[in-house]
Design a protein around this motif. Structure first.
Motif, PDB file in Angstrom:
ATOM      1  N   CYS A  41      34.619  42.224  26.768  1.00  0.00           N
ATOM      2  CA  CYS A  41      35.362  43.379  26.279  1.00  0.00           C
ATOM      3  C   CYS A  41      34.749  43.879  24.983  1.00  0.00           C
ATOM      4  N   ILE A  42      34.627  45.198  24.883  1.00  0.00           N
ATOM      5  CA  ILE A  42      34.013  45.827  23.729  1.00  0.00           C
ATOM      6  C   ILE A  42      35.007  46.816  23.134  1.00  0.00           C
ATOM      7  N   CYS A  43      35.155  46.751  21.831  1.00  0.00           N
ATOM      8  CA  CYS A  43      36.081  47.677  21.172  1.00  0.00           C
ATOM      9  C   CYS A  43      35.339  48.859  20.571  1.00  0.00           C
ATOM     10  N   GLY A  44      34.905  48.764  19.339  1.00  0.00           N
ATOM     11  CA  GLY A  44      34.313  49.903  18.654  1.00  0.00           C
ATOM     12  C   GLY A  44      32.822  50.046  18.844  1.00  0.00           C
ATOM     13  N   ASP A  45      32.172  49.075  19.417  1.00  0.00           N
ATOM     14  CA  ASP A  45      30.712  49.068  19.514  1.00  0.00           C
ATOM     15  C   ASP A  45      30.147  50.176  20.395  1.00  0.00           C
ATOM     16  N   ILE A  46      30.898  50.676  21.330  1.00  0.00           N
ATOM     17  CA  ILE A  46      30.387  51.665  22.279  1.00  0.00           C
ATOM     18  C   ILE A  46      29.947  52.935  21.558  1.00  0.00           C
ATOM     19  N   VAL A  47      30.732  53.388  20.607  1.00  0.00           N
ATOM     20  CA  VAL A  47      30.402  54.614  19.875  1.00  0.00           C
ATOM     21  C   VAL A  47      29.087  54.447  19.115  1.00  0.00           C
ATOM     22  N   GLU A  48      28.862  53.262  18.567  1.00  0.00           N
ATOM     23  CA  GLU A  48      27.636  52.995  17.811  1.00  0.00           C
ATOM     24  C   GLU A  48      26.397  53.015  18.695  1.00  0.00           C
ATOM     25  N   GLU A  49      26.571  52.791  19.980  1.00  0.00           N
ATOM     26  CA  GLU A  49      25.451  52.723  20.917  1.00  0.00           C
ATOM     27  C   GLU A  49      25.039  54.083  21.479  1.00  0.00           C
ATOM     28  N   LEU A  50      25.899  55.069  21.351  1.00  0.00           N
ATOM     29  CA  LEU A  50      25.659  56.364  21.995  1.00  0.00           C
ATOM     30  C   LEU A  50      25.508  57.485  20.966  1.00  0.00           C
ATOM     31  N   PRO A  51      24.748  58.516  21.311  1.00  0.00           N
ATOM     32  CA  PRO A  51      24.577  59.648  20.402  1.00  0.00           C
ATOM     33  C   PRO A  51      25.704  60.675  20.555  1.00  0.00           C
ATOM     34  N   LEU A  52      26.928  60.171  20.610  1.00  0.00           N
ATOM     35  CA  LEU A  52      28.090  61.034  20.831  1.00  0.00           C
ATOM     36  C   LEU A  52      29.167  60.732  19.800  1.00  0.00           C
ATOM     37  N   SER A  53      30.039  61.691  19.580  1.00  0.00           N
ATOM     38  CA  SER A  53      31.141  61.487  18.636  1.00  0.00           C
ATOM     39  C   SER A  53      32.179  60.541  19.246  1.00  0.00           C
ATOM     40  N   GLN A  54      33.022  60.005  18.370  1.00  0.00           N
ATOM     41  CA  GLN A  54      34.101  59.110  18.804  1.00  0.00           C
ATOM     42  C   GLN A  54      34.997  59.800  19.836  1.00  0.00           C
ATOM     43  N   SER A  55      35.333  61.057  19.596  1.00  0.00           N
ATOM     44  CA  SER A  55      36.247  61.758  20.512  1.00  0.00           C
ATOM     45  C   SER A  55      35.599  61.973  21.880  1.00  0.00           C
ATOM     46  N   THR A  56      34.302  62.257  21.898  1.00  0.00           N
ATOM     47  CA  THR A  56      33.610  62.453  23.177  1.00  0.00           C
ATOM     48  C   THR A  56      33.528  61.141  23.947  1.00  0.00           C
ATOM     49  N   VAL A  57      33.203  60.066  23.256  1.00  0.00           N
ATOM     50  CA  VAL A  57      33.158  58.751  23.907  1.00  0.00           C
ATOM     51  C   VAL A  57      34.537  58.403  24.450  1.00  0.00           C
ATOM     52  N   SER A  58      35.572  58.685  23.692  1.00  0.00           N
ATOM     53  CA  SER A  58      36.940  58.404  24.145  1.00  0.00           C
ATOM     54  C   SER A  58      37.281  59.173  25.417  1.00  0.00           C
TER      55      SER A  58
END
Length: 110
Positions: A41-58
């Protein structure tokens, strides 16, 4: 295709279309690859891995969750995501059965 027409199709095709729609964006594929790679399970790390904003990743996480390919558990203020193993295997079976059903016509039909 209108929503009112979906009942005219077999459930397996409706489900496969739902999975395919969720897989239909490169950001979602990237998110799934991250979850598969980490196998946890991954919490906040996904946003750090992608060139996208937090809202877009969400938004992409929501699409994957709505399709049932991932699941999320709330831990305090964070939501931790992982692969939904049952639905992941189901999607794999549906896709595989469709691909293996093809047999070449051995002619130049198209």
């Amino acid at each position: 295709m209108g929503l009112s027409k979906t009942e005219e199709f077999v459930q397996a095709d409706i489900t496969l279309a739902k999975y395919a729609k969720a897989l239909g964006h490169p950001a979602r594929i990237a998110i799934l690859r991250i979850l598969l790679e980490r196998n946890t399970c991954i919490c906040g790390d996904i946003v750090e891995e992608l060139p996208l904003s937090q809202s877009t990743v969400s938004q992409h996480l929501k699409e994957l969750k709505d399709a049932g390919l991932i699941k999320g558990d709330i831990e305090g203020k964070k939501v931790c995501y992982c692969i939904n193993e049952n639905n992941w295997r189901h999607a794999q079976q549906l896709l595989q059965s469709m691909f293996v059903s093809y047999t070449s016509c051995n002619t130049s039909c198209c």
